[in-house]
Motif scaffolding. Sequence first.
Motif, PDB file in Angstrom:
ATOM      1  N   GLN A   3       0.814  -1.209   0.000  1.00  0.00           N
ATOM      2  CA  GLN A   3       0.000   0.000   0.000  1.00  0.00           C
ATOM      3  C   GLN A   3       0.850   1.263   0.000  1.00  0.00           C
ATOM      4  OE1 GLN A   3      -3.166  -0.243  -0.601  1.00  0.00           O
ATOM      5  NE2 GLN A   3      -2.963  -2.491  -0.490  1.00  0.00           N
ATOM      6  N   LYS A   4       2.129   1.161   0.375  1.00  0.00           N
ATOM      7  CA  LYS A   4       3.026   2.315   0.344  1.00  0.00           C
ATOM      8  C   LYS A   4       3.478   2.640  -1.077  1.00  0.00           C
ATOM      9  CE  LYS A   4       5.288   1.110   4.748  1.00  0.00           C
ATOM     10  NZ  LYS A   4       6.609   0.796   5.347  1.00  0.00           N
ATOM     11  N   MET A   5       3.320   1.684  -1.974  1.00  0.00           N
ATOM     12  CA  MET A   5       3.908   1.813  -3.308  1.00  0.00           C
ATOM     13  C   MET A   5       3.075   2.679  -4.244  1.00  0.00           C
ATOM     14  SD  MET A   5       5.084  -2.161  -3.833  1.00  0.00           S
ATOM     15  CE  MET A   5       5.375  -1.929  -5.602  1.00  0.00           C
ATOM     16  N   ASP A   6       3.751   3.279  -5.187  1.00  0.00           N
ATOM     17  CA  ASP A   6       3.093   3.996  -6.278  1.00  0.00           C
ATOM     18  C   ASP A   6       2.353   2.995  -7.161  1.00  0.00           C
ATOM     19  OD1 ASP A   6       3.343   6.807  -7.912  1.00  0.00           O
ATOM     20  OD2 ASP A   6       3.292   5.090  -9.271  1.00  0.00           O
TER      21      ASP A   6
ATOM     22  N   LYS B 279      12.961  -0.803 -12.556  1.00  0.00           N
ATOM     23  CA  LYS B 279      12.316   0.504 -12.699  1.00  0.00           C
ATOM     24  C   LYS B 279      11.342   0.749 -11.550  1.00  0.00           C
ATOM     25  CE  LYS B 279      11.145   4.448 -14.380  1.00  0.00           C
ATOM     26  NZ  LYS B 279      12.088   5.579 -14.345  1.00  0.00           N
ATOM     27  N   ALA B 280      10.658  -0.295 -11.118  1.00  0.00           N
ATOM     28  CA  ALA B 280       9.720  -0.152  -9.995  1.00  0.00           C
ATOM     29  C   ALA B 280      10.455   0.308  -8.739  1.00  0.00           C
ATOM     30  CB  ALA B 280       9.010  -1.480  -9.735  1.00  0.00           C
ATOM     31  N   LEU B 281      11.628  -0.275  -8.482  1.00  0.00           N
ATOM     32  CA  LEU B 281      12.410   0.145  -7.311  1.00  0.00           C
ATOM     33  C   LEU B 281      12.916   1.568  -7.493  1.00  0.00           C
ATOM     34  CD1 LEU B 281      13.689  -0.477  -4.595  1.00  0.00           C
ATOM     35  CD2 LEU B 281      15.673  -1.399  -5.821  1.00  0.00           C
ATOM     36  N   GLU B 282      13.349   1.907  -8.691  1.00  0.00           N
ATOM     37  CA  GLU B 282      13.839   3.260  -8.950  1.00  0.00           C
ATOM     38  C   GLU B 282      12.751   4.297  -8.664  1.00  0.00           C
ATOM     39  OE1 GLU B 282      16.592   4.550 -12.447  1.00  0.00           O
ATOM     40  OE2 GLU B 282      14.557   5.177 -12.994  1.00  0.00           O
TER      41      GLU B 282
ATOM     42  N   ALA C 210      14.628  -8.221  -1.608  1.00  0.00           N
ATOM     43  CA  ALA C 210      15.303  -6.939  -1.401  1.00  0.00           C
ATOM     44  C   ALA C 210      14.331  -5.766  -1.538  1.00  0.00           C
ATOM     45  CB  ALA C 210      16.452  -6.794  -2.402  1.00  0.00           C
ATOM     46  N   PHE C 211      13.433  -5.860  -2.500  1.00  0.00           N
ATOM     47  CA  PHE C 211      12.450  -4.793  -2.731  1.00  0.00           C
ATOM     48  C   PHE C 211      11.564  -4.614  -1.494  1.00  0.00           C
ATOM     49  CE2 PHE C 211       8.696  -2.697  -4.244  1.00  0.00           C
ATOM     50  CZ  PHE C 211       9.075  -1.946  -5.338  1.00  0.00           C
ATOM     51  N   GLY C 212      10.989  -5.722  -1.011  1.00  0.00           N
ATOM     52  CA  GLY C 212      10.102  -5.641   0.136  1.00  0.00           C
ATOM     53  C   GLY C 212      10.829  -5.213   1.391  1.00  0.00           C
TER      54      GLY C 212
END
Length: 398
Positions: free
Chosen positions: A214-217, A251-254, A389-391
């Motif tokens: 829910q924090k993500m764009d 790109k999602a992480l960026e 790593a992303f999470g």
Amino acid sequence: MSDVFGRLLSVIDINLLTSGFRRKYMGQLEVYKEFFLRNVELYKHRKSLSFMEKIAPGSKKERDDTDKRVISQLEDYVDLLTDIYEKCAYFIPDEDNADISADTEYLRTQLDEMKGNTDDDEVLEWLLDGEAANNSLLKGCFEGEKAVIDSLTNLHHFIVGIKNADFRDLKDWQKSKLIQDRCAEKVLEQKFEGVDCIDCLNKALNSIGEDTWQKMDKISQKLIVSAEILLERIPSNSDFDYAAVCLTATKALEIELGKRYFSDYIKYSIDQNIKNLTSGLIKDGVCTRTEAEFSFEYLEGITGFAVNEEGELEVIPKFSGDNMVFLDYAFKELTKTSSKQHSRTMIMNQVFASNVIKTNFRDAAALGDRLSYSEAKDCMDYLIDDQRAFGVILEQFR
């Protein structure tokens, strides 16, 4: 009667079924078969029920003859459904990417054999109506899978083209950034539909965590799911350039880092009346860059941390002042911790992980000749599926 069977044959068209929906269809056939089997047993045992004489008029012989006829027809239906079920199972390929074909003549023979033994149009029409209700869905699934194949093919040609373009005026990291951005834009244009998409969404959601998700764009959410779909849908033994998987996921992480390491940090710095940063992001109290320009390479100047040739994290002297500003911001606004030292450790770990992602996955995907399936799988395992790593990075943010 032959017209009814002809319609039934046209509805139960196994050629329309992909392997995934073939399995689901087999589940529906099991339900139909169980229904007929239950009715067979009911008819076999109903003559022992005394009230049947009141609701089934006529002589006992007439009722018995009717029961035998209906039982025979129901058993025929069970046999037909069993044949179709086995046919579906037979044509499920060992590998998901294998070609799917079906011998409709086999099914036609089964139906032809029933014509002389079946005269109960009402029951057959019931079966036909049930199958007809699924027909449009099955065709839609088939067409949806064709659309995905077309999307993957177009994406493949696009990636090959953009990687072979002449960017002689750009540095390697600028070329990587450009290819990554254009790939992400292209992926977002694609329409991936069907059950696999829901499965991939749930897989990403379970890995990252619902609260963190829910924090993500919204765009980075879509990119992560798209990366999972690409890895799922592209056959592992194809000559497809799997660069799209890595470029999409990274790109999602960026995007997520750009919001927190750049936009929110710049706002904090200006609010703190910081007029200049040695990284050049703020000059005379004005931001010189946009969030869209943010790249993994910016982390070095923003945080003051960099990974040296020995793979160790160190502070860059010329950015030491910016380093203190950023760490203050990270402790107060960015990281979820009550310890300044813990906050600093979080940032160092994030910079280190980002460098791994930039070097091993984004640059390898953008600048290499062709990224293999195993390399793309390594990227998704590191970012999402195994090491998360992303999470982990997003969990550390407020």
